[in-house]
Write a protein that holds these residues in place. Structure first.
Motif, short mmCIF file in Angstrom:
data_model
loop_
_atom_site.label_atom_id
_atom_site.label_comp_id
_atom_site.label_asym_id
_atom_site.label_seq_id
_atom_site.Cartn_x
_atom_site.Cartn_y
_atom_site.Cartn_z
N GLY A 95 1.63 -2.60 9.57
CA GLY A 95 1.37 -3.32 8.34
C GLY A 95 0.04 -4.06 8.42
N ASN A 96 -0.68 -4.05 7.31
CA ASN A 96 -2.00 -4.67 7.27
C ASN A 96 -1.91 -6.01 6.53
OD1 ASN A 96 -4.69 -5.31 7.16
ND2 ASN A 96 -5.27 -3.64 5.80
N PRO A 97 -2.09 -7.12 7.25
CA PRO A 97 -2.06 -8.43 6.58
C PRO A 97 -3.31 -8.72 5.77
CG PRO A 97 -2.59 -8.71 8.89
CD PRO A 97 -2.33 -7.24 8.70
N GLY A 98 -4.25 -7.79 5.76
CA GLY A 98 -5.50 -7.99 5.04
C GLY A 98 -6.71 -8.09 5.95
N SER A 113 -3.05 1.26 -7.66
CA SER A 113 -3.81 0.12 -7.16
C SER A 113 -4.19 0.36 -5.71
CB SER A 113 -2.99 -1.17 -7.27
OG SER A 113 -2.65 -1.44 -8.61
N GLY A 114 -5.35 -0.15 -5.29
CA GLY A 114 -5.79 0.02 -3.90
C GLY A 114 -7.28 -0.21 -3.76
N ASP A 129 -4.17 2.98 -0.53
CA ASP A 129 -3.33 1.79 -0.41
C ASP A 129 -3.37 1.35 1.04
OD1 ASP A 129 -1.44 -0.16 -0.37
OD2 ASP A 129 0.26 1.14 -0.87
N SER A 133 -2.15 -1.41 2.40
CA SER A 133 -1.12 -2.35 2.85
C SER A 133 -0.45 -1.84 4.12
CB SER A 133 -0.08 -2.56 1.75
OG SER A 133 0.56 -1.33 1.42
N GLN A 134 -0.49 -0.52 4.34
CA GLN A 134 -0.03 0.10 5.58
C GLN A 134 -1.16 1.01 6.06
OE1 GLN A 134 2.88 -0.01 7.40
NE2 GLN A 134 3.85 -1.56 6.13
N THR A 162 -11.82 -3.13 -4.74
CA THR A 162 -10.37 -3.17 -4.92
C THR A 162 -10.07 -3.03 -6.41
OG1 THR A 162 -10.06 -4.60 -2.99
CG2 THR A 162 -8.27 -4.53 -4.60
N ARG A 220 -1.01 7.71 1.63
CA ARG A 220 -1.28 6.67 0.65
C ARG A 220 -2.67 6.83 0.04
NH1 ARG A 220 2.18 2.08 1.20
NH2 ARG A 220 3.77 2.42 2.79
#
Length: 374
Positions: A283-286, A196-197, A222, A224-225, A101, A79
């Motif tokens: 998975g990354n919740p943030g 995006s990232g 990215d 998100s993962q 970001t 990613r």
């Protein structure tokens, strides 16, 4: 003789008065205090009245073996998207920084490039050549129609016109690849975010030079993962399998549990510490940031019988865990254990040190305070 009789009567009178006042000594009704005697073995304690301390029986608990490994959060390289510059030149404007970001299509930097200037020059020359070739071809067609030119000369003129059109299209497309409009001359190349990232790498600063297809000015990830990359010792690799689910806890958020799946087990061991890299996709919740420390718990495939005792029965002392065990001769011995995870009902797992069925003091802290004050 008279003095002795008087003393005896006085004593009897005092006793009679004491019995007749109706008052009871509270200490006479209190239970006998536990008499503590330390054996030569400092871990063994003899208590005269151990019934004053509540006891609990260690229970058996079936569970799988747990392996705990430490690691760090890393970006998923699949990613990671490099930001590529197709033109060489000097940076005149930077609109993003490391850690920002960004959204797809967002302007990242502008480069003043001689490649663009050369591209516009080649394009204008190609347009002029095509105009001349088209004029000559039109004249050749007219001459051929009146019998003043041979077919071969007409074909040469047509070939020249066709090649001139190809040059115009090629030079125009090159300008478009650099991000410029062939009809609007401009010496600046704008570079936009391809995805995006988060910008996880930056290799340029203001006024720096950029090489075409050279070092990437930026890398966008990215997140998100992400990956949790852990070190697992050689002797523990049998408890780790591809596809297994691992529990993850971040040092920054110890009360939150994340779940990830093992998608790679390193084929090469570190020769110095004898560990393999185990990669967990999660998975990354943030909350997860690159470089964060993480603790991963793997559950083995084999069932094991562990012991469970009340959490209050475990005494944490000098970075060790202890329980007070009732021995066969009704003495109490302090035994070191390896404690495990907390269980429902205020119970705690014991990995080693005692077996199921062992009698332990239910409140170790109260007992320790009682014997230390004797």
């Amino acid at each position: 003789m008279k003095k002795a009789i008087i003393r005896t009567l006085s004593a009897a009178l005092l006793v009679a008065l004491g019995c007749g006042n109706g008052k009871v000594d509270p200490a006479a009704e209190a239970p006998p205090q536990a008499q503590v005697e330390h054996e030569q073995d400092g871990s063994v304690i003899q208590v005269d009245h151990p019934e004053q301390f509540s006891l609990a029986t260690a229970a058996a608990r079936n569970s799988t073996r747990e392996l705990v490994a430490t690691g760090v959060i890393a970006p998923d390289v699949s990613r990671n998207v490099p930001v590529v510059s197709l033109a060489s030149g000097r940076v005149v404007d930077i609109r993003a920084r490391l850690g920002d970001t960004v959204q797809k299509g967002q302007l990242l930097l502008s480069v003043r490039s001689s490649d663009v200037s050369s591209g516009y020059s080649d394009y204008r020359k190609a347009v002029a050549d095509e105009t001349l070739a088209r004029t000559q071809f039109d004249r050749a067609k007219d001459l051929f129609a009146h019998g003043a030119m041979s077919m071969s000369d007409l074909q040469v003129a047509q070939d020249t016109e066709d090649k001139a059109k190809v040059d115009v299209e090629t030079t125009a497309e090159r300008l478009r690849l650099l991000g410029n409009d062939p009809d609007k001359p401009n010496g600046i190349v704008n570079i936009y975010a391809p995805v995006s990232g988060v910008i996880t790498d930056q290799q340029v600063t203001s006024a720096a030079g950029v090489q075409a297809l050279g070092p990437n000015p930026f890398t966008i990830s990215d997140l998100s993962q992400v990956w949790a990359v852990c070190d697992v010792y050689e002797n523990d690799l049998s408890d780790v399998r591809l596809g297994d689910v691992a529990e993850l806890r971040l040092n920054a958020y110890p009360d939150q549990v994340f779940h990830g799946k093992i998608n790679n087990i390193g084929a090469i061991l570190d020769p110095n510490i004898r560990t393999a890299k185990v990669r967990i996709e999660v998975g990354n919740p943030g909350l997860m940031r690159i470089g964060m420390f993480v603790k991963a718990t793997f559950h083995g495939q084999k069932q094991e019988v562990h012991t469970a005792v009340p959490a209050t029965a475990i005494l944490h002392l000098h970075d060790h865990d202890w329980v007070f065990v009732v021995t066969a001769d009704n003495k109490i011995q302090r035994v070191e254990i390896a404690s495990g995870i907390m269980l429902p009902g205020d119970m705690q797992e014991v990995l080693s040190g005692i077996k199921p069925g062992t009698q332990v003091v239910q409140n170790a802290l109260v007992f320790e305070n009682a014997v230390s004050n004797k």
